[in-house]
Design a protein around this motif. Sequence first.
Motif, PDB file in Angstrom:
ATOM      1  N   THR A 176       9.330  -3.680   4.764  1.00  0.00           N
ATOM      2  CA  THR A 176       7.949  -3.403   4.339  1.00  0.00           C
ATOM      3  C   THR A 176       7.153  -2.763   5.471  1.00  0.00           C
ATOM      4  N   ALA A 177       6.082  -2.092   5.092  1.00  0.00           N
ATOM      5  CA  ALA A 177       5.179  -1.472   6.069  1.00  0.00           C
ATOM      6  C   ALA A 177       3.809  -1.347   5.431  1.00  0.00           C
ATOM      7  N   GLN A 178       2.831  -0.979   6.249  1.00  0.00           N
ATOM      8  CA  GLN A 178       1.482  -0.740   5.761  1.00  0.00           C
ATOM      9  C   GLN A 178       0.976   0.582   6.291  1.00  0.00           C
ATOM     10  N   ALA A 179       0.339   1.360   5.412  1.00  0.00           N
ATOM     11  CA  ALA A 179      -0.311   2.604   5.817  1.00  0.00           C
ATOM     12  C   ALA A 179      -1.818   2.396   5.758  1.00  0.00           C
ATOM     13  N   LEU A 182      -2.444   0.741   2.321  1.00  0.00           N
ATOM     14  CA  LEU A 182      -1.456   0.783   1.257  1.00  0.00           C
ATOM     15  C   LEU A 182      -0.251  -0.061   1.665  1.00  0.00           C
ATOM     16  N   ARG A 183       0.203  -0.886   0.757  1.00  0.00           N
ATOM     17  CA  ARG A 183       1.417  -1.672   0.996  1.00  0.00           C
ATOM     18  C   ARG A 183       2.636  -0.846   0.597  1.00  0.00           C
ATOM     19  N   ILE A 184       3.610  -0.763   1.497  1.00  0.00           N
ATOM     20  CA  ILE A 184       4.809   0.039   1.254  1.00  0.00           C
ATOM     21  C   ILE A 184       6.026  -0.883   1.343  1.00  0.00           C
ATOM     22  N   ARG A 185       6.862  -0.824   0.334  1.00  0.00           N
ATOM     23  CA  ARG A 185       8.023  -1.716   0.267  1.00  0.00           C
ATOM     24  C   ARG A 185       9.265  -0.907  -0.077  1.00  0.00           C
ATOM     25  N   LEU A 193       1.740  -0.250  -5.100  1.00  0.00           N
ATOM     26  CA  LEU A 193       1.879  -0.887  -6.405  1.00  0.00           C
ATOM     27  C   LEU A 193       1.623  -2.387  -6.310  1.00  0.00           C
ATOM     28  N   LEU A 194       1.141  -2.954  -7.391  1.00  0.00           N
ATOM     29  CA  LEU A 194       0.994  -4.397  -7.479  1.00  0.00           C
ATOM     30  C   LEU A 194       2.372  -5.029  -7.671  1.00  0.00           C
ATOM     31  N   PRO A 195       2.558  -6.300  -7.266  1.00  0.00           N
ATOM     32  CA  PRO A 195       3.866  -6.963  -7.445  1.00  0.00           C
ATOM     33  C   PRO A 195       4.383  -6.902  -8.874  1.00  0.00           C
ATOM     34  N   SER A 196       3.489  -7.064  -9.847  1.00  0.00           N
ATOM     35  CA  SER A 196       3.924  -7.008 -11.250  1.00  0.00           C
ATOM     36  C   SER A 196       4.394  -5.606 -11.621  1.00  0.00           C
TER      37      SER A 196
END
Length: 279
Positions: A99-102, A23-26, A72-75
């Motif tokens: 940012t981080a990644q899980a 998962l991308r975390i921002r 979430l997607l960038p859009s």
Amino acid sequence: MNADHLAASAAAATPKQDAAPTLRIRALMLGDRINASGLELGTLVSSTPAAFRVHAGLVVIFRYGVVVLIGLLPSEEKVVIDSLKPRVIGELSPSEEETAQAQLCKDENAEAIQPGGPICLAKFSDDRLLLIADALAKSTSLARDERRVAAVFDVIEPFARMLAEQGRTPPGRKGILQLIGNALLVQQRVAGRVAVAEKPDVLWEKPELDRLYSRLEDEYELKERLDTLERKLAAVSETANALTDIIDTRRSLRLEIAVVVLIVIEVVISCYQILTGTH
């Protein structure tokens, strides 16, 4: 939509089928504060902090101006950010970002944070994601405060150099008072709004996740950075107060000299009138 849905959507977005779902975390600091009262972005997951399921991800909003976007997607992120902007007080431009990644790991015993790598979780549960959001939001806010304090030090340095080399202080108090004001603002944010030293509310209901949060604190060095920031704030306050005291002392001395001069002039005038017989 639940943790399994998050895991499924993360796996679908992973390029390699045999790779662990990620998962991308921002985290974005949009301003000084975000008013989340009455906000409805999706299904409510948590009220403190305000967290909503949006599409296949999670949006966590912190009152001290940070929003954390998970999966979430960038859009989709852009839509959320645009919807929050009218609620932002003291908007920042550009915004602070981390940012981080899980990543899913095999079991709870394997939960760990690789240095500079992904955060390994046993599952993408809401509680775990809220802990990550809390740590990342605090780290983002600390980064901005660290920069603000560094800027204050850049202003103090010429003042201190002038005092050391020339024995003189700056001509006015306005700059010094601005330094004290900036230091107080950062101190108020750290101690009041952000409360870096306090643990998130989710740990009261899920104490078994305390180990994970401790690892997150260590990864982002929250306690160490807070201690360093507080020491710098104390140094700024002491320096500014010292400079202000010196300026006040010099002003008092000048005032005393002016009073003495006026008294001498009055005495001279009185003596002249006595000698000349005039009144």
